[in-house]
Design a protein around this motif. Structure first.
Motif, PDB file in Angstrom:
ATOM      1  N   THR A   1      58.708  34.538  98.069  1.00 27.30           N
ATOM      2  CA  THR A   1      59.225  33.732  99.032  1.00 27.30           C
ATOM      3  C   THR A   1      59.555  34.505 100.107  1.00 27.30           C
ATOM      4  O   THR A   1      59.619  35.765  99.924  1.00 27.30           O
TER       5      THR A   1
ATOM      6  N   LEU B   1      56.656  25.699  94.233  1.00 26.99           N
ATOM      7  CA  LEU B   1      55.920  26.560  95.366  1.00 26.99           C
ATOM      8  C   LEU B   1      54.543  27.080  94.844  1.00 26.99           C
ATOM      9  O   LEU B   1      54.389  27.413  93.394  1.00 26.99           O
TER      10      LEU B   1
ATOM     11  N   ALA C   1      55.359  30.826 106.082  1.00 20.88           N
ATOM     12  CA  ALA C   1      55.746  30.166 104.871  1.00 20.88           C
ATOM     13  C   ALA C   1      55.004  29.011 104.298  1.00 20.88           C
ATOM     14  O   ALA C   1      54.446  28.647 103.139  1.00 20.88           O
TER      15      ALA C   1
ATOM     16  N   THR D   1      54.790  28.207 100.381  1.00 17.05           N
ATOM     17  CA  THR D   1      56.420  28.971  99.879  1.00 17.05           C
ATOM     18  C   THR D   1      57.532  28.553 100.722  1.00 17.05           C
ATOM     19  O   THR D   1      57.351  27.708 101.687  1.00 17.05           O
ATOM     20  N   SER D   2      58.519  28.968 100.222  1.00 13.20           N
ATOM     21  CA  SER D   2      59.782  28.577 101.010  1.00 13.20           C
ATOM     22  C   SER D   2      60.094  29.733 101.940  1.00 13.20           C
ATOM     23  O   SER D   2      59.852  30.846 101.763  1.00 13.20           O
TER      24      SER D   2
ATOM     25  N   ALA E   1      59.921  34.881  90.210  1.00 18.13           N
ATOM     26  CA  ALA E   1      59.711  35.159  91.909  1.00 18.13           C
ATOM     27  C   ALA E   1      60.152  36.124  92.428  1.00 18.13           C
ATOM     28  O   ALA E   1      61.234  36.856  92.019  1.00 18.13           O
TER      29      ALA E   1
ATOM     30  N   THR F   1      52.901  29.849  95.256  1.00 16.66           N
ATOM     31  CA  THR F   1      53.016  31.342  94.968  1.00 16.66           C
ATOM     32  C   THR F   1      54.565  31.873  94.842  1.00 16.66           C
ATOM     33  O   THR F   1      55.415  30.989  95.246  1.00 16.66           O
TER      34      THR F   1
ATOM     35  N   ASP G   1      51.769  29.102  90.569  1.00 16.82           N
ATOM     36  CA  ASP G   1      52.680  28.379  90.942  1.00 16.82           C
ATOM     37  C   ASP G   1      54.106  28.559  90.247  1.00 16.82           C
ATOM     38  O   ASP G   1      54.040  29.255  89.330  1.00 16.82           O
TER      39      ASP G   1
ATOM     40  N   THR H   1      49.551  37.151  96.874  1.00 18.05           N
ATOM     41  CA  THR H   1      49.007  36.429  95.794  1.00 18.05           C
ATOM     42  C   THR H   1      47.959  36.915  94.880  1.00 18.05           C
ATOM     43  O   THR H   1      47.698  36.979  93.778  1.00 18.05           O
TER      44      THR H   1
END
Ligand SMILES: Cc1cc2nc3c(=O)[nH]c(=O)nc-3n(C[C@H](O)[C@H](O)[C@H](O)COP(=O)(O)O)c2cc1C
Length: 442
Positions: A92, A87, A113, A118-119, A321, A89, A73, A393
């Motif tokens: 993004t 998040l 997503a 995620t975003s 990230a 993972t 995360d 991931t």
């Protein structure tokens, strides 16, 4: 000896004037127009493939895959925002515009997503209700063009990304050709239908870091200091750009390397401006460390990320990230061989199709043609993207465990070596089998 038996040299192409170069000279001579295309750099550049991980053995202790945890995360926006983003993972989805992409593709990015935890990010041209509806965490881009900019949408977003530049075209503005300006795209951008649009290369109301600081504060006021503010830059002078973004009050810096994709840019720009992300991460991290801000202001990096090894390497070099654009589109179905006949009709083939600006994408992704766009099922495409994100991931996790790390963020430069002198100098890790980091004093 007659002519037929005379030994001859084989036809030999010049490495400088290779067949692509010759074809481009002929194309330029015939049209008088520079080549515009989508995608990222096509020539080989120093990249994450030039790095290798040193898995644990006797001197290091690996983690057991089935029993020992390796967390993935990430928190983004912990510096000032009242509501930082959490998040599952660190992978993004990068900002890609509605206009460049079909509404179906934008929705699918949001769906994928969200399943992956995620975003995703808007882009030039504003936020569509479908993408807001399907994205649990949506970052709103605030761009030089201000196309589609709407303060109400800013408030609907979970974070704001002030875009200063992109890796594919640092210093350059966007292009959206008339073929893709449908009624809906035109209405969102409050510009005429069917006319080529060029986005500005710099913001209209500020010129440097001092103005940027005021702009960021304005955005914080609009959003009651709740939402993280990102600043996105194309990789050119990462040490100074990151330091100035931090000084201006950014919560998160997004650094996009030259391999990064674009919807439409001059080929000469894509191939010759900016630096590879491999060369940009360490100076960016250095800037954060020098300011005492590493891990306090988070760093998201992008540009040619394809697999979990790339993710793990970016994190090991100090990023918090990563963001993916091109790879996400491929996961949705871009350049899929199932459309081979349609690509052939366009004079290209699956895997090489890059005329995204023309809006004739057989896969229904980089188009506004309603028939083509309807080929993309946002639900199925979103599921494919979610699967792909899960694999990225898991792959990064596998590598981190092999290096003995219980969190992806515990990966470090010490886990890496380089295959080439160039990569060793750029990533500031030793050349494999040596303790030599070119350019560093010991
Ligand atoms: C189709 C497409 C549209 C894009 N539109 C935008 C945009 O509107 N704003 C922006 O900041 N970057 C845009 N980008 C760049 C991405 O945000 C990101 O920086 C880049 O795709 C990352 O590199 P990658 O494609 O190799 O993953 C776009 C990229 C693509 C492929």
């Amino acid at each position: 000896m007659d002519n037929a038996q005379t030994p001859r040299t084989l036809p030999r192409f010049s490495a400088t004037f290779d067949p692509h170069t010759l074809a481009e000279i002929r194309r330029a001579a015939a049209t008088g127009i520079y080549d515009i295309r989508g995608g990222g750099t096509k020539r080989a550049l120093p990249h994450f493939d030039d790095l290798l991980f040193l898995g644990a053995s006797v001197s290091r202790y690996p983690l057991e895959g089935y029993r020992e945890k390796c967390a993935t995360d990430v928190w983004l926006g912990t510096r000032f925002a009242k509501k930082p983003i959490h998040l599952k993972t660190p992978v993004t989805i990068a900002g890609m515009s509605f206009g460049a992409l079909s509404a179906q593709a934008k929705e699918a990015l949001g769906r994928g997503a969200t399943i992956a935890g995620t975003s995703t990010t808007t882009g030039d041209g504003g936020m569509t209700p479908e993408e807001r509806g399907q994205s649990q965490t949506l970052v709103y881009q605030y761009l030089p063009s201000r196309y589609g900019m709407n303060p109400d949408d800013i408030r609907k977003a979970d974070a704001i990304e002030v875009v200063i530049g992109q890796g594919a075209k640092p210093g350059g503005g966007g292009m959206l050709l008339g073929q893709k300006i449908s009624d809906r795209v035109a209405a969102m951008r409050t510009l005429p239908k069917g006319i080529d649009q060029r986005s500005a290369c710099r913001h209209p109301d500020w010129t440097g870091p001092d103005d940027l600081e005021i702009k960021i504060e304005e955005l914080r006021e609009i959003t009651d200091w709740e939402k993280p503010i990102y600043v996105k830059v194309g990789a050119t002078r990462p040490y100074y750009d990151v330091a100035l973004a931090v000084k201006s009050g950014a919560d998160v810096v997004v650094l996009d390397g030259m391999q990064g994709g674009t919807a439409a840019t001059q080929d000469v720009f894509i191939e010759h401006v900016g630096i590879p992300i491999l060369a940009a991460i360490r100076p960016a991290v250095q800037a954060l460390q020098d300011l005492g801000m590493h891990r306090k202001v988070q760093l998201i990096v992008s540009g040619g990320i394809r697999n979990g090894a790339d993710v793990a390497k970016a994190l090991a070099l100090g990023a918090d990230a990563v963001a993916i654009g091109t790879a996400a589109l491929v996961a949705l179905g871009d350049n899929d061989p199932r459309w081979a006949a349609d690509y052939a009709a366009l004079g290209t083939e699956a895997g090489a199709y890059d005329d995204w600006h023309e809006g004739r994408d057989p896969a229904g992704i980089t188009t506004q043609d309603p028939d083509l766009a309807s080929r993309l099922d946002p639900v199925a495409a979103g599921r494919r993207l979610a699967n792909y994100l899960a694999v990225l991931t898991l792959e990064a996790q596998t590598i981190a465990r092999a290096c003995g790390k219980s969190h992806l963020h515990n990966l470090e430069p010490e886990d890496l070596v380089a295959l080439t002198i160039e990569a060793a100098a750029m990533a500031r890790v030793p050349l494999a089998g040596t303790s030599w980091i070119p350019g560093q004093q010991f």
